[in-house]
Design a protein around this motif. Structure first.
Motif, PDB file in Angstrom:
ATOM      1  N   ARG A  10     -32.554  61.571   5.543  1.00 32.39           N
ATOM      2  CA  ARG A  10     -32.019  60.222   5.735  1.00 32.39           C
ATOM      3  C   ARG A  10     -30.553  60.200   5.330  1.00 32.39           C
ATOM      4  NH1 ARG A  10     -33.960  55.140   2.143  1.00 32.39           N
ATOM      5  NH2 ARG A  10     -32.869  56.426   0.619  1.00 32.39           N
ATOM      6  N   ASN A  11     -29.783  59.416   6.064  1.00 30.78           N
ATOM      7  CA  ASN A  11     -28.360  59.277   5.771  1.00 30.78           C
ATOM      8  C   ASN A  11     -28.121  58.049   4.906  1.00 30.78           C
ATOM      9  OD1 ASN A  11     -25.354  58.366   6.608  1.00 30.78           O
ATOM     10  ND2 ASN A  11     -25.608  60.563   6.909  1.00 30.78           N
ATOM     11  N   GLY A  12     -27.049  58.090   4.116  1.00 33.08           N
ATOM     12  CA  GLY A  12     -26.714  56.945   3.287  1.00 33.08           C
ATOM     13  C   GLY A  12     -26.351  55.715   4.091  1.00 33.08           C
ATOM     14  N   ASN A  13     -25.930  55.924   5.344  1.00 37.02           N
ATOM     15  CA  ASN A  13     -25.628  54.808   6.232  1.00 37.02           C
ATOM     16  C   ASN A  13     -26.909  54.362   6.919  1.00 37.02           C
ATOM     17  OD1 ASN A  13     -24.704  52.983   8.110  1.00 37.02           O
ATOM     18  ND2 ASN A  13     -23.351  54.413   9.173  1.00 37.02           N
ATOM     19  N   PRO A  14     -27.438  53.179   6.615  1.00 37.90           N
ATOM     20  CA  PRO A  14     -28.721  52.757   7.202  1.00 37.90           C
ATOM     21  C   PRO A  14     -28.677  52.580   8.704  1.00 37.90           C
ATOM     22  CG  PRO A  14     -27.675  50.926   6.029  1.00 37.90           C
ATOM     23  CD  PRO A  14     -26.874  52.149   5.723  1.00 37.90           C
ATOM     24  N   ARG A  16     -27.722  54.770  10.790  1.00 40.81           N
ATOM     25  CA  ARG A  16     -28.019  56.055  11.433  1.00 40.81           C
ATOM     26  C   ARG A  16     -29.517  56.314  11.356  1.00 40.81           C
ATOM     27  NH1 ARG A  16     -23.437  60.383   9.661  1.00 40.81           N
ATOM     28  NH2 ARG A  16     -24.291  61.396  11.522  1.00 40.81           N
ATOM     29  N   VAL A  17     -30.103  56.667  12.507  1.00 36.17           N
ATOM     30  CA  VAL A  17     -31.550  56.891  12.590  1.00 36.17           C
ATOM     31  C   VAL A  17     -31.907  58.146  11.797  1.00 36.17           C
ATOM     32  CG1 VAL A  17     -33.490  57.326  14.130  1.00 36.17           C
ATOM     33  CG2 VAL A  17     -31.665  55.771  14.842  1.00 36.17           C
ATOM     34  N   PRO A  18     -32.858  58.069  10.873  1.00 37.17           N
ATOM     35  CA  PRO A  18     -33.226  59.248  10.087  1.00 37.17           C
ATOM     36  C   PRO A  18     -34.010  60.250  10.919  1.00 37.17           C
ATOM     37  CG  PRO A  18     -34.697  57.435   9.591  1.00 37.17           C
ATOM     38  CD  PRO A  18     -33.651  56.878  10.511  1.00 37.17           C
ATOM     39  N   TYR A  19     -34.161  61.441  10.367  1.00 42.26           N
ATOM     40  CA  TYR A  19     -35.013  62.446  10.977  1.00 42.26           C
ATOM     41  C   TYR A  19     -36.451  62.169  10.533  1.00 42.26           C
ATOM     42  CZ  TYR A  19     -30.984  65.249  12.430  1.00 42.26           C
ATOM     43  OH  TYR A  19     -29.832  65.681  13.035  1.00 42.26           O
ATOM     44  N   LEU A  20     -37.315  61.891  11.497  1.00 37.34           N
ATOM     45  CA  LEU A  20     -38.718  61.624  11.214  1.00 37.34           C
ATOM     46  C   LEU A  20     -39.586  62.562  12.042  1.00 37.34           C
ATOM     47  CD1 LEU A  20     -38.829  57.699  11.390  1.00 37.34           C
ATOM     48  CD2 LEU A  20     -38.810  59.097   9.335  1.00 37.34           C
ATOM     49  N   THR A  21     -40.716  62.939  11.486  1.00 30.58           N
ATOM     50  CA  THR A  21     -41.732  63.622  12.261  1.00 30.58           C
ATOM     51  C   THR A  21     -43.030  62.842  12.114  1.00 30.58           C
ATOM     52  OG1 THR A  21     -42.752  65.765  12.764  1.00 30.58           O
ATOM     53  CG2 THR A  21     -42.542  65.176  10.426  1.00 30.58           C
ATOM     54  N   TYR A  22     -44.005  63.148  12.955  1.00 30.82           N
ATOM     55  CA  TYR A  22     -45.226  62.347  13.003  1.00 30.82           C
ATOM     56  C   TYR A  22     -46.446  63.256  12.894  1.00 30.82           C
ATOM     57  CZ  TYR A  22     -41.969  58.800  14.495  1.00 30.82           C
ATOM     58  OH  TYR A  22     -40.896  57.946  14.542  1.00 30.82           O
ATOM     59  N   ILE A  23     -47.404  62.786  12.089  1.00 30.66           N
ATOM     60  CA  ILE A  23     -48.647  63.527  11.873  1.00 30.66           C
ATOM     61  C   ILE A  23     -49.810  62.614  12.229  1.00 30.66           C
ATOM     62  CG2 ILE A  23     -50.146  64.612  10.162  1.00 30.66           C
ATOM     63  CD1 ILE A  23     -47.684  65.411   8.611  1.00 30.66           C
ATOM     64  N   THR A 223     -35.465  67.190  -3.305  1.00 35.30           N
ATOM     65  CA  THR A 223     -34.507  66.381  -2.559  1.00 35.30           C
ATOM     66  C   THR A 223     -33.158  67.093  -2.573  1.00 35.30           C
ATOM     67  OG1 THR A 223     -35.644  64.331  -3.148  1.00 35.30           O
ATOM     68  CG2 THR A 223     -33.382  64.148  -2.372  1.00 35.30           C
ATOM     69  N   ILE A 224     -32.683  67.491  -1.401  1.00 28.64           N
ATOM     70  CA  ILE A 224     -31.465  68.288  -1.285  1.00 28.64           C
ATOM     71  C   ILE A 224     -30.366  67.431  -0.678  1.00 28.64           C
ATOM     72  CG2 ILE A 224     -30.446  70.351  -0.255  1.00 28.64           C
ATOM     73  CD1 ILE A 224     -33.229  71.572  -0.149  1.00 28.64           C
ATOM     74  N   ASN A 225     -29.235  67.408  -1.324  1.00 25.34           N
ATOM     75  CA  ASN A 225     -28.071  66.708  -0.792  1.00 25.34           C
ATOM     76  C   ASN A 225     -27.375  67.585   0.242  1.00 25.34           C
ATOM     77  OD1 ASN A 225     -28.319  64.360  -2.417  1.00 25.34           O
ATOM     78  ND2 ASN A 225     -27.420  65.468  -4.137  1.00 25.34           N
ATOM     79  N   TRP A 230     -26.128  63.089   3.894  1.00 28.74           N
ATOM     80  CA  TRP A 230     -27.523  63.253   4.287  1.00 28.74           C
ATOM     81  C   TRP A 230     -28.322  63.772   3.094  1.00 28.74           C
ATOM     82  CZ3 TRP A 230     -30.018  61.780   8.628  1.00 28.74           C
ATOM     83  CH2 TRP A 230     -29.259  61.487   9.760  1.00 28.74           C
ATOM     84  N   LYS A 231     -29.579  63.378   3.030  1.00 27.76           N
ATOM     85  CA  LYS A 231     -30.497  63.894   2.014  1.00 27.76           C
ATOM     86  C   LYS A 231     -31.759  64.417   2.690  1.00 27.76           C
ATOM     87  CE  LYS A 231     -29.184  61.303  -2.120  1.00 27.76           C
ATOM     88  NZ  LYS A 231     -29.672  60.414  -3.215  1.00 27.76           N
ATOM     89  N   LEU A 232     -32.153  65.637   2.327  1.00 23.59           N
ATOM     90  CA  LEU A 232     -33.367  66.254   2.850  1.00 23.59           C
ATOM     91  C   LEU A 232     -34.502  66.004   1.871  1.00 23.59           C
ATOM     92  CD1 LEU A 232     -34.286  68.201   5.248  1.00 23.59           C
ATOM     93  CD2 LEU A 232     -34.128  70.023   3.537  1.00 23.59           C
ATOM     94  N   PHE A 233     -35.636  65.464   2.371  1.00 21.92           N
ATOM     95  CA  PHE A 233     -36.741  65.068   1.498  1.00 21.92           C
ATOM     96  C   PHE A 233     -37.886  66.073   1.474  1.00 21.92           C
ATOM     97  CE2 PHE A 233     -34.776  61.009   2.634  1.00 21.92           C
ATOM     98  CZ  PHE A 233     -34.601  60.456   1.384  1.00 21.92           C
TER      99      PHE A 233
END
Length: 272
Positions: A10-14, A16-23, A223-225, A230-233
Motif C-alpha cells: 500500500r502507498n502512503g497516498n490513499p 493510489r490503488v494498492p496491490y491486492l490479491t484474492y483468495i 512490513t518492509i518500507n 510504498w509498504k510491503l505487508f
C-alpha cells in the motif's frame, strides 16, 4: 464459498490503488468436495497436480536426476506467471458453476432472493471502494489478455504436438502449452464471472476483523518500507497465519508468496 482481498502493498497516498490479491475458500467443511465428487476436468487436474508434485520429491530417483531438475525449472517458470492469474483461477474454481446457475435462476425466478458473494477485506488497510475498484480493474484488464492467450496456446499445441512421435523423449513443450491453455481458460472465465457479479451488484463487501488483525500487525519484522512511500505487508509469517486462521491449503501460501514477490518487483521497477 467466500473470497478475501489480501493486501500485498500500500502507498502512503490513499489515491493510489494498492496491490491486492484474492483468495477463495470454503466456509465450512461440508462445502469441501471429495475428489470423487468433483467434475471430471477438476479430477484430471488434481491427478496432474499430484503427479507434478511427485516429480519434486527429494526421495525421487531418476537418471541424472532429470525429474527433480524439470520440477525446479517448472517452479521457476510458475513463479514468473502473474499473480493475478493465480488469483483468478481460484475464483473460477469457486464461482464458475454457481454464477451460471445464479443467472439461470434469476431469469426463471426474477422475484426470488438472490444469493450473494461475500468479499472480505481488512478495513484498516483498504476501503470498500478501493477493493471494488481493484477487482473491477483486474477483471476488465485481464479478460482480453487471457482471451488472446487461449488462441496463441492453441496454435502452439498444434505446432508442437508432432513431437509426441519422437520415441523415449517426453513432449514437454506440448504438455506445458496444454497446462497454460487450461490456466488461461480458467482465468478468462473468472474474469467474466467477476464482471457479471459486479454488473448484477451481487458482491457484499464485508470488513473482517480477523483478516485485519493479521494483515495490519506492526513491528513484526515483515512490513518492509519500499521506495516512493510504498509498504510491503505480506511475508512468510503472515501467510502462515492466514492459512491457520482460515484453514487454507498449502497452495494458498505459495500463491501469497509469489504475489508478494511480484508486487515488490513491480514497485521497484516503477520507481526506478
Amino acid at each position: 464459498m467466500k473470497i478475501m482481498a489480501v493486501p500485498l502493498a500500500r502507498n502512503g497516498n490513499p489515491a493510489r490503488v494498492p496491490y491486492l490479491t484474492y483468495i477463495s475458500y470454503t466456509t465450512s467443511k461440508g462445502e469441501r468436495k471429495r475428489p470423487s465428487s468433483l467434475p471430471l476436468s477438476q479430477r484430471i487436474m488434481v491427478q496432474a497436480s499430484n503427479a507434478w508434485s511427485n516429480l519434486g520429491r527429494e526421495d525421487s530417483r531418476s537418471l541424472f536426476d532429470w525429474k527433480r531438475r524439470i520440477f525446479l525449472l517448472g517452479e521457476r517458470i510458475m513463479d514468473r506467471i502473474e499473480y493475478e492469474e493465480w488469483a483468478l483461477k481460484g475464483i473460477d474454481q469457486a464461482l464458475g458453476p454457481s454464477i451460471r446457475s445464479l443467472m439461470l435462476s434469476r431469469r426463471r425466478f426474477p422475484d426470488a432472493q438472490q444469493k450473494r458473494l461475500s468479499l472480505l477485506y481488512p478495513p484498516s488497510l483498504v476501503s470498500p471502494s478501493t477493493v471494488l475498484e481493484s477487482i473491477r480493474r483486474m477483471a476488465s484488464r485481464r479478460q482480453p489478455h487471457h482471451k488472446w492467450q487461449l488462441l496463441y496456446n492453441t496454435v502452439g499445441i498444434i505446432v508442437t504436438s508432432p513431437l509426441f512421435l519422437v520415441p523415449a523423449i517426453p513432449n514437454l513443450p506440448t504438455y506445458y502449452l496444454l497446462w497454460r491453455l487450461w490456466s488461461h481458460y480458467r482465468a478468462y472465465t473468472a474474469c467474466k464471472s467477476v464482471s457479471t457479479l459486479l454488473e448484477q451488484d451481487l458482491i457484499d463487501l464485508a470488513p473482517d476483523a480477523k483478516l485485519d488483525d493479521i494483515c495490519a500487525q506492526h513491528e513484526d519484522g515483515e512490513t518492509i518500507n519500499l521506495p516512493d512511500d510504498w509498504k510491503l505487508f505480506m511475508g512468510p509469517r503472515r501467510a502462515r497465519q492466514l492459512m491457520d486462521a482460515y484453514e487454507l491449503p498449502e497452495q494458498c501460501r505459495v500463491d501469497l508468496m509469489r504475489a508478494s514477490m511480484q508486487a515488490q518487483s513491480a514497485i521497484s521497477k516503477n520507481v526506478s
